[in-house]
Design a protein around this motif. Structure first.
Motif, PDB file in Angstrom:
ATOM      1  N   LYS A  90       4.588  13.023 -63.084  1.00  0.00           N
ATOM      2  CA  LYS A  90       3.411  13.372 -63.871  1.00  0.00           C
ATOM      3  C   LYS A  90       3.329  14.883 -64.056  1.00  0.00           C
ATOM      4  N   ASP A  91       2.479  15.305 -64.958  1.00  0.00           N
ATOM      5  CA  ASP A  91       2.189  16.717 -65.219  1.00  0.00           C
ATOM      6  C   ASP A  91       3.398  17.500 -65.716  1.00  0.00           C
ATOM      7  N   LEU A  92       4.295  16.850 -66.462  1.00  0.00           N
ATOM      8  CA  LEU A  92       5.410  17.563 -67.077  1.00  0.00           C
ATOM      9  C   LEU A  92       4.893  18.343 -68.284  1.00  0.00           C
ATOM     10  N   ILE A  94       5.426  19.833 -72.255  1.00  0.00           N
ATOM     11  CA  ILE A  94       5.957  19.304 -73.516  1.00  0.00           C
ATOM     12  C   ILE A  94       7.457  19.581 -73.581  1.00  0.00           C
ATOM     13  N   ALA A  95       8.232  18.591 -73.944  1.00  0.00           N
ATOM     14  CA  ALA A  95       9.687  18.615 -74.114  1.00  0.00           C
ATOM     15  C   ALA A  95      10.450  18.444 -72.805  1.00  0.00           C
ATOM     16  N   ASP A  96       9.778  18.413 -71.635  1.00  0.00           N
ATOM     17  CA  ASP A  96      10.484  18.151 -70.375  1.00  0.00           C
ATOM     18  C   ASP A  96      10.996  16.714 -70.370  1.00  0.00           C
ATOM     19  N   SER A  97      12.078  16.492 -69.643  1.00  0.00           N
ATOM     20  CA  SER A  97      12.670  15.167 -69.528  1.00  0.00           C
ATOM     21  C   SER A  97      13.143  14.988 -68.093  1.00  0.00           C
ATOM     22  N   ALA A  98      13.018  13.779 -67.557  1.00  0.00           N
ATOM     23  CA  ALA A  98      13.375  13.573 -66.157  1.00  0.00           C
ATOM     24  C   ALA A  98      13.956  12.188 -65.922  1.00  0.00           C
ATOM     25  N   VAL A  99      14.802  12.115 -64.904  1.00  0.00           N
ATOM     26  CA  VAL A  99      15.261  10.854 -64.326  1.00  0.00           C
ATOM     27  C   VAL A  99      14.665  10.848 -62.925  1.00  0.00           C
ATOM     28  N   TYR A 100      13.995   9.775 -62.555  1.00  0.00           N
ATOM     29  CA  TYR A 100      13.283   9.776 -61.275  1.00  0.00           C
ATOM     30  C   TYR A 100      13.424   8.443 -60.561  1.00  0.00           C
TER      31      TYR A 100
END
Length: 188
Positions: A90-92, A94-100
């Motif tokens: 949460k709280d990324l 704009i434009a951030d991307s993640a694999v979690y």
């Protein structure tokens, strides 16, 4: 007759897209299958779960899914999106991307070309080579090298390795028994 026809069409449209909760995931097939709970008391088995190319996951039980009824037929359901509110980062920005992962470790692509990785252990398996092309590498903890190593540059001229302010190429040892110092290491 016309009202009945519209009623059937209305029902198909209402059931075209629905929400579901994932009960079981079977990841052993070419296309992952899930069992989901839909409307009150409705369970669907062997539902194909479509995923984006290049990424796959096994969602935890209790994840939520968006279901499509292919051709408006409730017997032909597919899961097109599955998410888990409790595991998602949460709280990324704009434009951030993640694999979690549900346990909290992640790989985050963020602004200014910064890549952040949080994990307990990182295990890289490379059949041929790992190459770091960077002007500087920094380790904040201990480093253990298993096996041999060489210190060279692209021209095969040895560059120095400094460890604790001690030069690899220029260090010598004093031999108390002999009363002399050893020669510098031979590189080659």
């Amino acid at each position: 007759m016309e009202i009945k026809m519209f009623s059937q069409l209305k029902r198909k449209l209402q059931l075209l897209v629905s929400r579901a909760v994932v009960n079981i995931v079977n990841d052993s097939f070419k296309q992952q299958n899930v069992q989901v709970s839909l409307l009150s008391g409705e369970t669907a088995d062997d539902v194909e779960r479509f995923q984006n190319y290049g990424h796959t996951s096994v969602p935890p039980t209790g994840s939520e899914a968006i279901m499509l009824s292919v051709g408006g037929k409730r017997q032909h359901l597919v899961a097109v999106v599955v998410d888990n509110k409790t595991a998602r980062l949460k709280d990324l920005k704009i434009a951030d991307s993640a694999v979690y992962h549900a346990e909290g470790h992640y790989l985050l692509l963020t602004e200014e070309q910064l890549v952040k990785m949080l994990c307990k252990n990182l295990h890289v398996i490379a059949d041929e080579l790992i190459l770091f092309e960077t002007p500087q590498t920094q380790f904040t903890g201990n480093v253990r090298i298993m096996g041999g190593y060489s210190v060279t540059t692209g021209t095969s001229t040895a560059s120095d390795h400094i460890s604790g302010n001690v030069s690899f190429l220029n260090h010598v040892h004093y031999c108390q028994k002999c009363g002399t110092t050893t020669s510098k290491p031979m590189v080659g």
